[in-house]
Design an enzyme around this catalytic site. Structure first.
Site, PDB file in Angstrom:
ATOM      1  N   LYS A  92      34.987  24.332  12.425  1.00  0.00           N
ATOM      2  CA  LYS A  92      34.183  24.375  13.402  1.00  0.00           C
ATOM      3  C   LYS A  92      33.163  23.111  13.650  1.00  0.00           C
ATOM      4  CE  LYS A  92      33.023  29.282  13.677  1.00  0.00           C
ATOM      5  NZ  LYS A  92      32.097  30.158  13.718  1.00  0.00           N
ATOM      6  N   ASP A 133      29.276  31.991  19.934  1.00  0.00           N
ATOM      7  CA  ASP A 133      28.910  32.955  19.083  1.00  0.00           C
ATOM      8  C   ASP A 133      27.214  33.477  19.405  1.00  0.00           C
ATOM      9  OD1 ASP A 133      30.786  33.387  17.492  1.00  0.00           O
ATOM     10  OD2 ASP A 133      30.385  31.691  16.267  1.00  0.00           O
TER      11      ASP A 133
END
Ligand code: NDP
Length: 282
Positions: free
Chosen positions: A71, A107
Site C-alpha cells: 500500500k 478504506d
C-alpha cells in the site's frame, strides 16, 4: 465507460490472495450489472511490484486494489494520488484515468459511509483502537468528516504518535495518544469507539482489553474485522447497550466506491453484501 462487449480487468495485488471476499463480491456485482469484466487476485512479491504495475498499464487494466504489503510502496509507481491517499500516505485502490494511473484510498471512505448509517461523525468524540493501515484511513476520513476529537489507543507508542501527528496536521480535529497498557478505560464522554486493530480476525474468542463501564448507552461501537463479523467486542458492546456496527458495511462500501470509479456504474450494494455473507458462510 462501462462496456458490455469488451472484457475489462481489475486486479487485486498483494498477499495473501487466496480466498478473498472482495474478489467474490466484485465478480458477483459484475455479473449482476451485465458487465463482462473480470477481477483477478494476483500474488505479487515486493521486488516485482514495479513490473506488475507496468504490466497493468501494458495490459489495459482499468484499475485494481492494492493490499498488504504494497500500500505504501505503490505510491512511487502511480502517476498521481487522490487527496485522501496523499494525506494517508497509502493507496488501496488504483484507477485508470486516460493514460494515467491514479492512487486512491477507499478504506476510510467505506467506513465513514457505513458509520453514517447509524450516526453522523461531525463533532463526535472518537476513540480509535489501533494505528495501522485501517486506523490511518479511518482516522483521516473522520478528521475530514469533522469529528471533534480522536484519541488513538495503540500498543506501539511510536506508531500511535505518527498517526496522532498526521491527524493533527489534517483538518480541525484534536488528536491525542493513549498508550495501550492493560485494560484501556474508555472515557465516559466517548461517542464513537472503533476497533481498527486486527484483534478478533479469524478468532471469535479474542477479547479486546477495554473497559466500557463508564460509557453511556448512546455509544456507537464499530469493528473493522470482517471474518467473523460478529466479534466478541461487538457482543460485549451490545450487552452494554451500545449501538454496534460490524466490518461488513465497510468492506461493501469500499468495494462499491472502487467499482464506481472503475466502471462508472453505481453497484447494487445489497448484491455485494449478500456475496460477502455467502463467501463467509453466514
Ligand atoms: P496493521 O497490521 O496495519 O495494523 C494492526 C493494528 O492492530 C496495529 O495498530 C497493531 O498494534 C494492532 N494490534 C494487533 N494485535 C494487537 C494486540 N494483540 N494488542 C493490541 N494491538 C494489536 O493491520 P490493518 O490496519 O491493515 O488491518 C487491521 C484490521 O482491519 C484487520 O482485521 C483487517 O482485516 C481489517 N480491515 C478491514 C477492512 C474492511 O473493509 N472491513 C478494510 C481494511 C482492513 P501495534 O501497532 O502495536 O502493532
Amino acid at each position: 465507460m462501462p462496456s458490455s462487449s469488451l472484457q475489462e480487468i481489475c486486479a487485486l495485488f498483494g498477499q495473501p490472495v487466496a480466498g478473498n471476499p472482495t474478489q467474490f463480491m466484485i465478480e458477483k456485482a459484475f455479473v449482476h450489472h451485465g458487465l463482462e469484466w473480470r477481477y483477478l487476485t494476483l500474488e505479487v512479491a515486493p521486488a516485482d511490484l514495479a513490473d506488475a504495475v507496468r504490466g497493468m498499464r501494458a495490459m489495459g487494466f482499468q484499475g485494481g486494489n492494492i493490499t498488504k504489503p504494497h500500500k505504501v510502496a505503490v505510491i512511487e509507481l502511480v502517476d498521481r494520488l487522490s487527496d485522501a491517499a496523499a494525506r494517508m500516505g497509502a493507496v488501496n485502490c488504483i484507477v485508470r484515468e486516460g493514460n494515467e494511473l491514479v492512487g486512491e484510498n477507499t478504506d476510510g471512505k467505506g467506513f465513514i459511509e457505513s458509520l453514517r448509517g447509524v450516526t453522523d461523525p461531525t463533532d463526535k468524540r472518537v476513540v480509535l483502537l489501533g494505528a495501522g493501515g485501517a486506523a490511518r484511513a479511518i482516522g483521516i476520513e473522520l478528521a475530514l468528516a469533522g469529528a471533534a476529537a480522536i484519541t488513538v489507543v495503540n500498543r506501539t507508542v511510536d506508531r500511535g504518535q505518527q498517526l496522532v501527528d498526521m491527524l493533527n496536521a489534517n483538518g480541525a480535529v484534536s488528536a491525542t495518544l493513549a498508550a495501550w497498557e492493560g485494560e484501556y478505560p474508555v472515557p465516559a464522554e466517548t461517542q464513537v469507539l472503533v476497533n481498527a486493530t486486527s484483534i478478533g480476525l479469524n478468532d471469535p474468542e479474542a477479547r479486546i482489553p477495554v473497559k466500557l463501564d463508564a460509557c453511556p448507552p448512546g455509544l456507537v461501537v464499530a469493528d473493522v474485522v470482517v471474518s467473523p463479523p460478529d466479534t466478541r467486542f461487538l457482543a460485549e458492546a451490545k450487552a452494554h447497550g451500545a449501538t454496534t456496527l460490524d466490518g461488513l458495511g465497510m468492506i461493501v462500501n469500499q468495494g462499491a466506491i472502487g467499482f464506481k470509479l472503475w466502471t462508472g456504474v453505481d453497484p447494487d450494494k445489497t448484491i455485494m453484501r449478500e456475496a460477502v455473507e455467502e463467501f463467509l458462510g453466514l
